[in-house]
Design a protein around this motif. Sequence first.
Motif: not given
Length: 215
Positions: A3, A11-12, A14-16, A18-19
């Motif tokens: 992303l 969006e990237a 948000e993923r980072f 979450q991880a």
Amino acid sequence: TELRQQRLSEEATERFLQALTLMQGCETTTENLRLEGQLKDNLGAMYNKHGLFDDALTMHSEAIACYRQVPDSAGMMTAWRNSGRAAKMLEQFAQAKQCYDSSFRLATLLNNKAMQSDLYLEMGRDYYLPVGNYPEAMACVSRALEGELDDNNTDIAHMTMGVLYYYTDNYAEAKPHLEAALRSERAGLKQSVYQTLYAIAYNEGNLAQAMEYQD
């Protein structure tokens, strides 16, 4: 990271995040420390992109702490460079220089020629130019151009050299570098080049050409 490469930074991020949340409470292993460092360094880059420079510097510093425990010299090299970028945006130029120097030492240790070239460019552009040390800035950017820059950084280096020659009233040397930078497809970079070419033409009394550059 996919992303991020697609420039979908929100969006990237948000993923980072979450991880990183999922990693809380995980066992402290070499693999997990390296992953935590990667996540925090990427998050710092996202924060930097969105103007959250204090948060970016914090994330990069925490990434360095993770890489130190592994140890991971390549990870630290990148995180130090990213710390320099964040410090520069905060106008903490002395700290930025220290970060770039730390990254450069590791790049030299790892014989990473491409990173060395990138760092020469960033030290010239982000430290020596803002503090007004134009001779040292020119020396750094020249070394970068002699090294292993990719096409985008080569365009940035030519633009930076053009600006430096403009600042030192050496218009004849500035123009070839600025014209070389115009091959870039990045609108923002080309706009900066045209602004400098406009200023040179205006100072030389060539008003017709200045207006063309302005347009």
